[in-house]
Design a protein around this motif. Structure first.
Motif, PDB file in Angstrom:
ATOM      1  N   GLN A   1       0.831  -1.183   0.000  1.00  0.00           N
ATOM      2  CA  GLN A   1       0.000   0.000   0.000  1.00  0.00           C
ATOM      3  C   GLN A   1       0.877   1.248   0.000  1.00  0.00           C
ATOM      4  O   GLN A   1       1.780   1.373   0.825  1.00  0.00           O
ATOM      5  N   VAL A   2       0.595   2.147  -0.936  1.00  0.00           N
ATOM      6  CA  VAL A   2       1.336   3.388  -1.070  1.00  0.00           C
ATOM      7  C   VAL A   2       0.406   4.560  -0.770  1.00  0.00           C
ATOM      8  O   VAL A   2      -0.723   4.608  -1.263  1.00  0.00           O
ATOM      9  N   GLN A   3       0.891   5.486   0.018  1.00  0.00           N
ATOM     10  CA  GLN A   3       0.121   6.679   0.345  1.00  0.00           C
ATOM     11  C   GLN A   3       0.877   7.927  -0.070  1.00  0.00           C
ATOM     12  O   GLN A   3       2.105   7.979   0.018  1.00  0.00           O
ATOM     13  N   LEU A   4       0.140   8.937  -0.532  1.00  0.00           N
ATOM     14  CA  LEU A   4       0.724  10.200  -0.950  1.00  0.00           C
ATOM     15  C   LEU A   4       0.201  11.320  -0.071  1.00  0.00           C
ATOM     16  O   LEU A   4      -1.001  11.397   0.186  1.00  0.00           O
ATOM     17  N   VAL A   5       1.099  12.176   0.379  1.00  0.00           N
ATOM     18  CA  VAL A   5       0.730  13.322   1.194  1.00  0.00           C
ATOM     19  C   VAL A   5       1.166  14.590   0.485  1.00  0.00           C
ATOM     20  O   VAL A   5       2.356  14.787   0.241  1.00  0.00           O
ATOM     21  N   GLU A   6       0.202  15.452   0.152  1.00  0.00           N
ATOM     22  CA  GLU A   6       0.473  16.696  -0.543  1.00  0.00           C
ATOM     23  C   GLU A   6       0.510  17.865   0.433  1.00  0.00           C
ATOM     24  O   GLU A   6      -0.178  17.867   1.449  1.00  0.00           O
ATOM     25  N   SER A   7       1.282  18.878   0.078  1.00  0.00           N
ATOM     26  CA  SER A   7       1.354  20.091   0.871  1.00  0.00           C
ATOM     27  C   SER A   7       1.814  21.246  -0.014  1.00  0.00           C
ATOM     28  O   SER A   7       2.351  21.029  -1.096  1.00  0.00           O
ATOM     29  N   GLY A   8       1.601  22.471   0.458  1.00  0.00           N
ATOM     30  CA  GLY A   8       2.108  23.642  -0.236  1.00  0.00           C
ATOM     31  C   GLY A   8       1.078  24.507  -0.934  1.00  0.00           C
ATOM     32  O   GLY A   8       1.411  25.597  -1.410  1.00  0.00           O
ATOM     33  N   GLY A   9      -0.168  24.059  -1.016  1.00  0.00           N
ATOM     34  CA  GLY A   9      -1.193  24.860  -1.655  1.00  0.00           C
ATOM     35  C   GLY A   9      -1.559  26.069  -0.817  1.00  0.00           C
ATOM     36  O   GLY A   9      -1.196  26.173   0.349  1.00  0.00           O
ATOM     37  N   GLY A  10      -2.294  26.992  -1.429  1.00  0.00           N
ATOM     38  CA  GLY A  10      -2.701  28.182  -0.706  1.00  0.00           C
ATOM     39  C   GLY A  10      -3.231  29.261  -1.615  1.00  0.00           C
ATOM     40  O   GLY A  10      -3.536  29.026  -2.784  1.00  0.00           O
ATOM     41  N   LEU A  11      -3.346  30.467  -1.061  1.00  0.00           N
ATOM     42  CA  LEU A  11      -3.851  31.636  -1.772  1.00  0.00           C
ATOM     43  C   LEU A  11      -2.717  32.619  -2.010  1.00  0.00           C
ATOM     44  O   LEU A  11      -2.014  33.002  -1.070  1.00  0.00           O
ATOM     45  N   VAL A  12      -2.543  33.019  -3.266  1.00  0.00           N
ATOM     46  CA  VAL A  12      -1.507  33.983  -3.620  1.00  0.00           C
ATOM     47  C   VAL A  12      -2.056  34.978  -4.630  1.00  0.00           C
ATOM     48  O   VAL A  12      -3.061  34.723  -5.294  1.00  0.00           O
ATOM     49  N   GLN A  13      -1.394  36.126  -4.733  1.00  0.00           N
ATOM     50  CA  GLN A  13      -1.756  37.120  -5.731  1.00  0.00           C
ATOM     51  C   GLN A  13      -1.097  36.794  -7.066  1.00  0.00           C
ATOM     52  O   GLN A  13      -0.093  36.081  -7.126  1.00  0.00           O
ATOM     53  N   ALA A  14      -1.677  37.297  -8.135  1.00  0.00           N
ATOM     54  CA  ALA A  14      -1.097  37.099  -9.453  1.00  0.00           C
ATOM     55  C   ALA A  14       0.353  37.561  -9.461  1.00  0.00           C
ATOM     56  O   ALA A  14       0.687  38.614  -8.922  1.00  0.00           O
ATOM     57  N   GLY A  15       1.204  36.743 -10.069  1.00  0.00           N
ATOM     58  CA  GLY A  15       2.619  37.042 -10.106  1.00  0.00           C
ATOM     59  C   GLY A  15       3.406  36.395  -8.985  1.00  0.00           C
ATOM     60  O   GLY A  15       4.644  36.394  -9.014  1.00  0.00           O
ATOM     61  N   GLY A  16       2.711  35.835  -8.014  1.00  0.00           N
ATOM     62  CA  GLY A  16       3.358  35.199  -6.887  1.00  0.00           C
ATOM     63  C   GLY A  16       3.803  33.785  -7.189  1.00  0.00           C
ATOM     64  O   GLY A  16       3.654  33.292  -8.311  1.00  0.00           O
ATOM     65  N   SER A  17       4.335  33.116  -6.161  1.00  0.00           N
ATOM     66  CA  SER A  17       4.873  31.771  -6.321  1.00  0.00           C
ATOM     67  C   SER A  17       4.394  30.839  -5.223  1.00  0.00           C
ATOM     68  O   SER A  17       4.094  31.263  -4.106  1.00  0.00           O
ATOM     69  N   ARG A  19       5.166  26.475  -3.954  1.00  0.00           N
ATOM     70  CA  ARG A  19       5.876  25.227  -4.183  1.00  0.00           C
ATOM     71  C   ARG A  19       5.078  24.085  -3.579  1.00  0.00           C
ATOM     72  O   ARG A  19       4.883  24.028  -2.368  1.00  0.00           O
ATOM     73  N   LEU A  20       4.616  23.185  -4.431  1.00  0.00           N
ATOM     74  CA  LEU A  20       3.873  22.024  -3.987  1.00  0.00           C
ATOM     75  C   LEU A  20       4.815  20.847  -3.760  1.00  0.00           C
ATOM     76  O   LEU A  20       5.781  20.664  -4.504  1.00  0.00           O
ATOM     77  N   SER A  21       4.520  20.054  -2.737  1.00  0.00           N
ATOM     78  CA  SER A  21       5.296  18.865  -2.438  1.00  0.00           C
ATOM     79  C   SER A  21       4.365  17.669  -2.323  1.00  0.00           C
ATOM     80  O   SER A  21       3.225  17.796  -1.888  1.00  0.00           O
ATOM     81  N   CYS A  22       4.863  16.510  -2.701  1.00  0.00           N
ATOM     82  CA  CYS A  22       4.103  15.273  -2.595  1.00  0.00           C
ATOM     83  C   CYS A  22       5.058  14.162  -2.204  1.00  0.00           C
ATOM     84  O   CYS A  22       5.953  13.807  -2.980  1.00  0.00           O
ATOM     85  N   ALA A  23       4.866  13.614  -1.014  1.00  0.00           N
ATOM     86  CA  ALA A  23       5.737  12.567  -0.498  1.00  0.00           C
ATOM     87  C   ALA A  23       5.017  11.226  -0.482  1.00  0.00           C
ATOM     88  O   ALA A  23       3.902  11.120   0.032  1.00  0.00           O
ATOM     89  N   ALA A  24       5.660  10.217  -1.034  1.00  0.00           N
ATOM     90  CA  ALA A  24       5.111   8.866  -1.049  1.00  0.00           C
ATOM     91  C   ALA A  24       5.675   8.062   0.114  1.00  0.00           C
ATOM     92  O   ALA A  24       6.860   8.151   0.425  1.00  0.00           O
ATOM     93  N   SER A  25       4.821   7.281   0.747  1.00  0.00           N
ATOM     94  CA  SER A  25       5.256   6.443   1.853  1.00  0.00           C
ATOM     95  C   SER A  25       4.528   5.105   1.803  1.00  0.00           C
ATOM     96  O   SER A  25       3.581   4.932   1.045  1.00  0.00           O
ATOM     97  N   GLY A  26       4.973   4.160   2.628  1.00  0.00           N
ATOM     98  CA  GLY A  26       4.379   2.846   2.661  1.00  0.00           C
ATOM     99  C   GLY A  26       5.303   1.805   2.062  1.00  0.00           C
ATOM    100  O   GLY A  26       6.514   1.985   2.011  1.00  0.00           O
ATOM    101  N   SER A  27       4.724   0.706   1.611  1.00  0.00           N
ATOM    102  CA  SER A  27       5.493  -0.376   1.014  1.00  0.00           C
ATOM    103  C   SER A  27       5.748  -0.064  -0.458  1.00  0.00           C
ATOM    104  O   SER A  27       4.854  -0.199  -1.290  1.00  0.00           O
ATOM    105  N   ILE A  28       6.966   0.376  -0.764  1.00  0.00           N
ATOM    106  CA  ILE A  28       7.329   0.789  -2.122  1.00  0.00           C
ATOM    107  C   ILE A  28       8.554   0.021  -2.596  1.00  0.00           C
ATOM    108  O   ILE A  28       9.598   0.058  -1.949  1.00  0.00           O
ATOM    109  N   PHE A  29       8.424  -0.652  -3.734  1.00  0.00           N
ATOM    110  CA  PHE A  29       9.571  -1.311  -4.337  1.00  0.00           C
ATOM    111  C   PHE A  29      10.317  -0.351  -5.252  1.00  0.00           C
ATOM    112  O   PHE A  29      11.547  -0.266  -5.203  1.00  0.00           O
ATOM    113  N   SER A  30       9.573   0.353  -6.084  1.00  0.00           N
ATOM    114  CA  SER A  30      10.175   1.322  -6.983  1.00  0.00           C
ATOM    115  C   SER A  30       9.129   2.325  -7.436  1.00  0.00           C
ATOM    116  O   SER A  30       7.936   2.029  -7.455  1.00  0.00           O
TER     117      SER A  30
END
Length: 122
Positions: A1-17, A19-30
């Motif tokens: 079983q593989v799980q993904l956890v996302e982070s980094g979303g939000g509210l910004v003004q036009a022209g801003g920046s 950074r989204l992150s997504c980390a996989a965890s659990g039983s992973i072979f590749s």
């Protein structure tokens, strides 16, 4: 079983920046391809960016030159650096990972994050 956890979303003004992150965890072979998709109400989910295990990248025409996808294999994590954001980028962003769980003989499967909201104000 593989799980993904996302982070980094939000509210910004036009022209801003953001950074989204997504980390996989659990039983992973590749892990093979990793990518980011987005979806807005009334629209189909679309590919924003993808990156192969070899580091080759692809981008939607609408984000090329502004977004950068990268990965850290040691951390089983994929990132999306979003610069010069526009109101049209407003959407729910979903992380996608193609991976084998546990052993080499398992089939490659798609795993999805639950999505993170990105809102760009004008």
């Amino acid at each position: 079983q593989v799980q993904l956890v996302e982070s980094g979303g939000g509210l910004v003004q036009a022209g801003g920046s953001l950074r989204l992150s997504c980390a996989a965890s659990g039983s992973i072979f590749s892990i093979n391809d990793m990518g980011w998709y987005r979806q807005t109400p009334g629209k189909q989910r679309e590919l924003v960016a993808s990156i192969t295990s070899g580091g080759s990248t692809n981008y939607a025409d609408s984000v090329k030159g502004r977004f950068t996808i990268s990965r850290d294999n040691a951390k089983n994590t994929v990132y999306l650096q979003m610069n010069s954001l526009k109101p049209a980028d407003t959407a729910v962003y979903y992380c996608n990972v193609k991976a084998k769980g546990s052993t080499w003989y398992q089939a490659v499967k798609d795993y999805w994050g639950q999505g993170t909201q990105v809102t760009v104000s004008s």
